[in-house]
Structure formats: structure tokens, C-alpha cells
Scaffold this motif. Structure first.
Motif, PDB file in Angstrom:
ATOM      1  N   ALA A   1       0.835  -1.213   0.000  1.00 42.53           N
ATOM      2  CA  ALA A   1       0.000   0.000   0.000  1.00 42.53           C
ATOM      3  C   ALA A   1       0.863   1.253   0.000  1.00 42.53           C
ATOM      4  N   ALA A   2       1.892   1.269   0.823  1.00 42.61           N
ATOM      5  CA  ALA A   2       2.772   2.442   0.904  1.00 42.61           C
ATOM      6  C   ALA A   2       3.513   2.668  -0.409  1.00 42.61           C
ATOM      7  N   ALA A   3       3.961   1.606  -1.034  1.00 43.89           N
ATOM      8  CA  ALA A   3       4.724   1.719  -2.274  1.00 43.89           C
ATOM      9  C   ALA A   3       3.854   2.108  -3.471  1.00 43.89           C
ATOM     10  N   ASN A   4       2.551   1.861  -3.374  1.00 50.77           N
ATOM     11  CA  ASN A   4       1.650   2.101  -4.506  1.00 50.77           C
ATOM     12  C   ASN A   4       0.531   3.073  -4.168  1.00 50.77           C
ATOM     13  N   ARG A   5       0.739   3.893  -3.174  1.00 45.92           N
ATOM     14  CA  ARG A   5      -0.290   4.791  -2.647  1.00 45.92           C
ATOM     15  C   ARG A   5      -0.947   5.658  -3.715  1.00 45.92           C
ATOM     16  N   SER A   6      -0.225   6.062  -4.738  1.00 46.87           N
ATOM     17  CA  SER A   6      -0.805   6.932  -5.763  1.00 46.87           C
ATOM     18  C   SER A   6      -1.609   6.153  -6.809  1.00 46.87           C
ATOM     19  N   ARG A   7      -1.499   4.823  -6.798  1.00 43.80           N
ATOM     20  CA  ARG A   7      -2.179   4.027  -7.825  1.00 43.80           C
ATOM     21  C   ARG A   7      -3.300   3.142  -7.308  1.00 43.80           C
ATOM     22  N   ILE A   8      -3.348   2.927  -5.990  1.00 46.76           N
ATOM     23  CA  ILE A   8      -4.343   2.001  -5.451  1.00 46.76           C
ATOM     24  C   ILE A   8      -4.665   2.371  -4.003  1.00 46.76           C
ATOM     25  N   THR A   9      -5.917   2.176  -3.617  1.00 44.07           N
ATOM     26  CA  THR A   9      -6.339   2.312  -2.228  1.00 44.07           C
ATOM     27  C   THR A   9      -6.410   0.908  -1.656  1.00 44.07           C
ATOM     28  N   VAL A  10      -5.860   0.709  -0.470  1.00 45.27           N
ATOM     29  CA  VAL A  10      -5.866  -0.607   0.155  1.00 45.27           C
ATOM     30  C   VAL A  10      -6.655  -0.539   1.454  1.00 45.27           C
TER      31      VAL A  10
ATOM     32  N   ALA B   1      -1.461 -16.468   1.479  1.00 41.52           N
ATOM     33  CA  ALA B   1      -0.365 -15.561   1.790  1.00 41.52           C
ATOM     34  C   ALA B   1       0.731 -15.698   0.742  1.00 41.52           C
ATOM     35  N   LEU B   2       1.379 -14.590   0.444  1.00 46.53           N
ATOM     36  CA  LEU B   2       2.488 -14.594  -0.487  1.00 46.53           C
ATOM     37  C   LEU B   2       3.411 -13.422  -0.177  1.00 46.53           C
ATOM     38  N   PRO B   3       4.668 -13.503  -0.602  1.00 49.11           N
ATOM     39  CA  PRO B   3       5.594 -12.402  -0.360  1.00 49.11           C
ATOM     40  C   PRO B   3       5.249 -11.171  -1.195  1.00 49.11           C
ATOM     41  N   ARG B   4       5.798 -10.027  -0.777  1.00 48.48           N
ATOM     42  CA  ARG B   4       5.474  -8.755  -1.441  1.00 48.48           C
ATOM     43  C   ARG B   4       5.772  -8.787  -2.935  1.00 48.48           C
ATOM     44  N   LYS B   5       6.904  -9.327  -3.330  1.00 46.09           N
ATOM     45  CA  LYS B   5       7.270  -9.368  -4.748  1.00 46.09           C
ATOM     46  C   LYS B   5       6.210 -10.137  -5.546  1.00 46.09           C
ATOM     47  N   ALA B   6       5.759 -11.245  -5.007  1.00 42.45           N
ATOM     48  CA  ALA B   6       4.724 -12.039  -5.686  1.00 42.45           C
ATOM     49  C   ALA B   6       3.404 -11.266  -5.744  1.00 42.45           C
ATOM     50  N   LEU B   7       3.073 -10.551  -4.664  1.00 42.05           N
ATOM     51  CA  LEU B   7       1.858  -9.733  -4.661  1.00 42.05           C
ATOM     52  C   LEU B   7       1.945  -8.664  -5.740  1.00 42.05           C
ATOM     53  N   GLU B   8       3.072  -7.986  -5.814  1.00 42.06           N
ATOM     54  CA  GLU B   8       3.260  -6.949  -6.831  1.00 42.06           C
ATOM     55  C   GLU B   8       3.169  -7.528  -8.238  1.00 42.06           C
ATOM     56  N   THR B   9       3.747  -8.692  -8.436  1.00 37.65           N
ATOM     57  CA  THR B   9       3.690  -9.339  -9.755  1.00 37.65           C
ATOM     58  C   THR B   9       2.256  -9.683 -10.123  1.00 37.65           C
ATOM     59  N   ARG B  10       1.501 -10.245  -9.175  1.00 44.99           N
ATOM     60  CA  ARG B  10       0.115 -10.642  -9.436  1.00 44.99           C
ATOM     61  C   ARG B  10      -0.791  -9.446  -9.726  1.00 44.99           C
ATOM     62  N   LEU B  11      -0.472  -8.280  -9.129  1.00 44.84           N
ATOM     63  CA  LEU B  11      -1.322  -7.107  -9.306  1.00 44.84           C
ATOM     64  C   LEU B  11      -0.791  -6.120 -10.335  1.00 44.84           C
ATOM     65  N   ARG B  12       0.347  -6.407 -10.913  1.00 45.18           N
ATOM     66  CA  ARG B  12       0.947  -5.492 -11.888  1.00 45.18           C
ATOM     67  C   ARG B  12      -0.016  -5.160 -13.017  1.00 45.18           C
ATOM     68  N   GLY B  13      -0.729  -6.140 -13.527  1.00 45.83           N
ATOM     69  CA  GLY B  13      -1.657  -5.926 -14.638  1.00 45.83           C
ATOM     70  C   GLY B  13      -2.780  -4.964 -14.313  1.00 45.83           C
TER      71      GLY B  13
ATOM     72  N   LEU C   1      -2.788  -2.666 -11.897  1.00 49.54           N
ATOM     73  CA  LEU C   1      -2.303  -1.345 -11.495  1.00 49.54           C
ATOM     74  C   LEU C   1      -2.245  -0.394 -12.678  1.00 49.54           C
ATOM     75  N   GLY C   2      -2.000  -0.929 -13.858  1.00 50.84           N
ATOM     76  CA  GLY C   2      -1.951  -0.085 -15.047  1.00 50.84           C
ATOM     77  C   GLY C   2      -3.126  -0.277 -15.973  1.00 50.84           C
TER      78      GLY C   2
ATOM     79  N   ALA D   1      -9.257  -7.134  -5.798  1.00 53.10           N
ATOM     80  CA  ALA D   1      -9.135  -5.771  -6.319  1.00 53.10           C
ATOM     81  C   ALA D   1     -10.414  -5.419  -7.059  1.00 53.10           C
ATOM     82  N   PHE D   2     -10.903  -4.208  -6.823  1.00 57.15           N
ATOM     83  CA  PHE D   2     -12.129  -3.708  -7.445  1.00 57.15           C
ATOM     84  C   PHE D   2     -11.850  -2.390  -8.146  1.00 57.15           C
ATOM     85  N   ARG D   3     -12.500  -2.213  -9.291  1.00 57.65           N
ATOM     86  CA  ARG D   3     -12.463  -0.941 -10.006  1.00 57.65           C
ATOM     87  C   ARG D   3     -13.855  -0.722 -10.586  1.00 57.65           C
ATOM     88  N   GLY D   4     -14.426   0.439 -10.308  1.00 56.73           N
ATOM     89  CA  GLY D   4     -15.751   0.747 -10.827  1.00 56.73           C
ATOM     90  C   GLY D   4     -16.814  -0.227 -10.373  1.00 56.73           C
ATOM     91  N   GLY D   5     -16.671  -0.759  -9.152  1.00 57.20           N
ATOM     92  CA  GLY D   5     -17.658  -1.685  -8.616  1.00 57.20           C
ATOM     93  C   GLY D   5     -17.513  -3.114  -9.078  1.00 57.20           C
TER      94      GLY D   5
END
Length: 117
Positions: free
Chosen positions: A46-55, A93-105, A107-108, A80-84
Motif C-alpha cells: 500500500a505504501a509503495a503504490n499509494r498513488s495508484r491504489i487504495t488498500v 499468503a504470499l511475499p510482497r514481490k509475488a503480490l506486486e507481480t500478481r497485481l501489476r496488470g 495497477l496499469g 481488487a475492485f475498479r468501478g464496482g
């Protein structure tokens, strides 16, 4: 302001489904060891992606209506939700790197594009 805030059955629609932008919901419970292990990972993400996602976090024991609505049977579950609409789901549970990889798509990803898993 905290990086990750709590939502409830009463606030879920306003703070998640009607929110502008991308919202990640961490479905968790206090007794769940994997949930407690994921807490710092979710905070760091959340801290690393604060400008792109609300957690946000939703305690499944205290908010059964929302948990049941979304079929949460295993925790931790991250959705993750966007527009309802749900656009991503991660179970377990997974490590941060894996979480970032799974959500990379997502986020953009624009709102018109479909779900990923």
C-alpha cells in the motif's frame, strides 16, 4: 493517515464499490496466522503504490454479510475492485514481490478491461 484503513459491511459499498480508482480489499481475521503474516506485506505494498491504489482491510468475523456476498471461504483473500467490479483475486499468503507481480496488470489496467486472476 494510515496506509491501510478498515472497512465494514456498512462502509464497503461507499469505500470500495463506489470509490474512484482501484481498491484492494484484504479479507482477514485476527486469529488467522497467514493473515497476520500478510499484514506487513499488504502495508508495504500500500505504501509503495499509494498513488495508484487504495488498500483496505475487512475483518471477516466482524463483517459476515460482505464476506458471504463475495464468497470468502479462505483467508487471507485479496480482491481488487475498479468501478464496482472485481478485477483481480488472490487467495493465500504470499511475499510482497509475488503480490506486486500478481497485481501489476491491474495497477496499469484501464477500467474497461476485464478481470485477471
Amino acid at each position: 493517515m494510515p496506509t491501510v484503513r478498515s472497512v465494514t459491511d456498512a462502509t464497503f459499498v461507499d469505500q470500495v464499490l463506489l470509490a474512484d480508482g482501484l481498491v484492494l480489499v484484504d479479507f482477514w481475521a485476527a486469529w488467522c496466522k497467514p493473515c497476520r503474516a500478510m499484514a506487513p506485506v499488504v502495508e508495504q505494498f500500500a505504501a509503495a503504490n499509494r498513488s495508484r491504489i487504495t488498500v483496505v482491510k475487512l475483518n471477516v468475523d466482524e463483517n459476515r454479510e460482505t464476506s458471504e456476498t463475495y464468497g470468502i471461504t479462505t483467508i487471507p483473500t485479496l480482491r481488487a475492485f475498479r468501478g464496482g467490479r472485481e478485477v483481480a483475486s488472490i487467495v493465500g499468503a504470499l511475499p510482497r514481490k509475488a503480490l506486486e507481480t500478481r497485481l501489476r496488470g491491474v495497477l496499469g489496467r484501464g477500467a474497461a478491461q476485464g478481470p485477471i486472476d
